[in-house]
Design an enzyme around this catalytic site. Structure first.
Site, PDB file in Angstrom:
ATOM      1  N   LYS A 192       0.866  -1.179   0.000  1.00  0.00           N
ATOM      2  CA  LYS A 192       0.000   0.000   0.000  1.00  0.00           C
ATOM      3  C   LYS A 192       0.907   1.233   0.000  1.00  0.00           C
ATOM      4  O   LYS A 192       0.949   1.994   0.977  1.00  0.00           O
ATOM      5  CB  LYS A 192      -0.916  -0.020   1.232  1.00  0.00           C
ATOM      6  CG  LYS A 192      -1.923  -1.161   1.223  1.00  0.00           C
ATOM      7  CD  LYS A 192      -3.291  -0.833   0.699  1.00  0.00           C
ATOM      8  CE  LYS A 192      -3.956   0.318   1.361  1.00  0.00           C
ATOM      9  NZ  LYS A 192      -5.141   0.755   0.545  1.00  0.00           N
ATOM     10  N   ASP A 224      -5.149  -3.797  -1.672  1.00  0.00           N
ATOM     11  CA  ASP A 224      -6.615  -3.871  -1.658  1.00  0.00           C
ATOM     12  C   ASP A 224      -7.151  -4.107  -3.070  1.00  0.00           C
ATOM     13  O   ASP A 224      -8.056  -4.925  -3.280  1.00  0.00           O
ATOM     14  CB  ASP A 224      -7.236  -2.613  -1.019  1.00  0.00           C
ATOM     15  CG  ASP A 224      -6.679  -1.312  -1.579  1.00  0.00           C
ATOM     16  OD1 ASP A 224      -5.632  -1.348  -2.254  1.00  0.00           O
ATOM     17  OD2 ASP A 224      -7.292  -0.256  -1.342  1.00  0.00           O
ATOM     18  N   ASP A 248      -0.856 -12.863   4.584  1.00  0.00           N
ATOM     19  CA  ASP A 248      -1.707 -13.713   5.416  1.00  0.00           C
ATOM     20  C   ASP A 248      -3.128 -13.714   4.830  1.00  0.00           C
ATOM     21  O   ASP A 248      -3.751 -14.760   4.613  1.00  0.00           O
ATOM     22  CB  ASP A 248      -1.706 -13.117   6.838  1.00  0.00           C
ATOM     23  CG  ASP A 248      -2.227 -14.074   7.879  1.00  0.00           C
ATOM     24  OD1 ASP A 248      -2.619 -15.193   7.516  1.00  0.00           O
ATOM     25  OD2 ASP A 248      -2.251 -13.701   9.063  1.00  0.00           O
TER      26      ASP A 248
END
Ligand code: NAD
Length: 367
Positions: A192, A224, A248
């Site tokens: 990000k 995202d 994860d």
């Protein structure tokens, strides 16, 4: 050339059952393809605790450090639930990962055509899917300091710190580029960088490492957006590299694109050893499944696919790994199903060893 060495740690519950099928497959490659391994076997988890009072004996740890690859079944079981935290079966696995410094966690999402109905996504979105998520495993927000719950004024504040050094990013990036070189030479890095400084550094360092791999097509994506793209059209990716936290989430998301837990292999890789091979631990994603242990119901495919990953990523036997994967594809296409794979459309029920027999038969037929 020395014979490559493999340490097998079947562990607890269904671990020994699924590993017995892998042993037969290793023997097949020795007898029919001339691929010899120096195989040793030892204890990990609850069975190691039963014998030695510790879930991983120091001698086993030392062996794991020496071999070319470790293949693990699963650890744990309800009989060990009340043990002290320091000797719980899972501590054996964690010690292996920590002392071998396995910083690069590989989670493939591979969808066999015959099982594409198992996915919650549309068949054409997942059929034939074969991607690999590389997650940084030993740093980032799960380890960064300061961390804790503190009091500020008259309220509590929870703190975790995302922290990455250049070298931590560079080594996992290198491991992802090496993988991409053995696959379709396409790597997408996810962070990000729009809102996190650690993401800006991540992007810069991955780009720098990429200069050593001009053949690999490198792209960057915000994590995202990556999650959206993974569910929209996952086949656009080949290898994805990302940090511990995003990895994860994204690896679980990608794994479930393909359906059953009994089908999911994984690998954790460390730094290259003197012979150039990375330290490596291969294991199915599933646990010891105490509810079905000892009944011949376990699906051995996740563990067999973990061995296929070892063939490809530790032993440079990509063609033989593909042969093994094709044998599994064939058996599934023929309708053979362990209980966990039995969907509404039915199938031919087989036991753990029945699945092993069928895969060996398909391997014979591949010659
Ligand atoms: P689990 O993965 O063992 O089982 C979850 C469910 O999936 C169960 O219903 C089980 O029967 C089924 N399942 C799992 N693997 C299967 C296979 N190969 N074939 C068919 N069905 C399969 O997870 P759990 O029940 O949460 O944990 C059981 C034990 O395993 C616990 O002690 C846990 O700590 C341990 N565990 C170990 C590992 C590991 O060794 N890496 C990972 C997860 C859990």
């Amino acid at each position: 050339m020395t014979t490559p060495s493999l340490l097998i740690l079947p562990g607890d519950g269904i671990g020994p059952e699924v590993m017995a099928e892998v042993r037969r497959i290793i023997d097949w490659f020795g007898a029919k393809r001339g691929l010899q391994f120096d195989v040793s076997e030892d204890l990990v988890g609850g069975c190691a605790y039963d014998k030695h009072g510790t879930p991983l004996h120091d001698d086993t740890m030392a062996k794991a450090q020496e071999v070319d690859a470790v293949l693990l079944g699963a650890v744990g079981g309800p009989q060990y639930d009340n043990l002290d935290f320091s000797v719980k079966p899972e501590r054996g696995l964690l010690r292996l990962r920590k002392e071998m410094d396995l910083f690069s966690n590989l989670r493939p999402a591979q969808c066999f055509d015959a099982l594409s109905d198992f996915s919650s996504l549309k068949k054409d979105v997942v059929a034939g899917l074969d991607i690999m998520i590389v997650r940084e495993l030993t740093s980032g927000v799960y380890f960064g300091e300061p961390r804790g719950i503190f009091t500020e004024g008259n309220e509590r504040v929870g703190i975790n710190t995302q922290r990455y050094t250049e070298s931590e990013i560079a080594r996992v990036a290198r491991s992802a580029f090496e993988l991409a070189m053995k696959r379709d030479k396409k790597l997408c890095s996810m962070e990000k960088a729009n809102v996190m400084e650690s993401g800006i550094l991540w992007r810069e360092v991955v780009t720098e490492v990429g200069r050593d791999y001009p053949e690999v097509e490198l792209s960057h994506m915000y994590a995202d957006a990556g999650a959206m793209q993974l569910t929209r059209w996952p086949k656009q990716f080949d290898v994805i590299v990302t940090d511990n936290l995003f990895g994860d989430l994204l690896s679980d998301l990608a794994a479930m694109l393909t359906g059953s837990l009994g089908m999911l292999p994984s690998a954790s890789l460390g730094a290259p050893m003197e012979n150039g091979r990375p330290k490596a631990l291969y294991e199915p994603v599933h646990g010891s499944a105490p509810d079905i242990a000892g009944q011949g119901k376990a699906n051995p495919i996740a563990c067999i696919l973990s061995f296929a990953m070892a063939l490809r990523y530790s032993f440079d036997q990509g063609t033989e790994a593909a042969r093994l994967e094709a044998a599994i594809e064939k058996v599934l296409a023929d309708g053979l199903r362990t209980a966990d794979l039995m969907g509404p459309e039915g199938g031919i029920p087989v036991s753990t060893s029945g699945m092993g027999d069928a895969i060996l038969g398909a391997l014979d037929a591949s010659l």
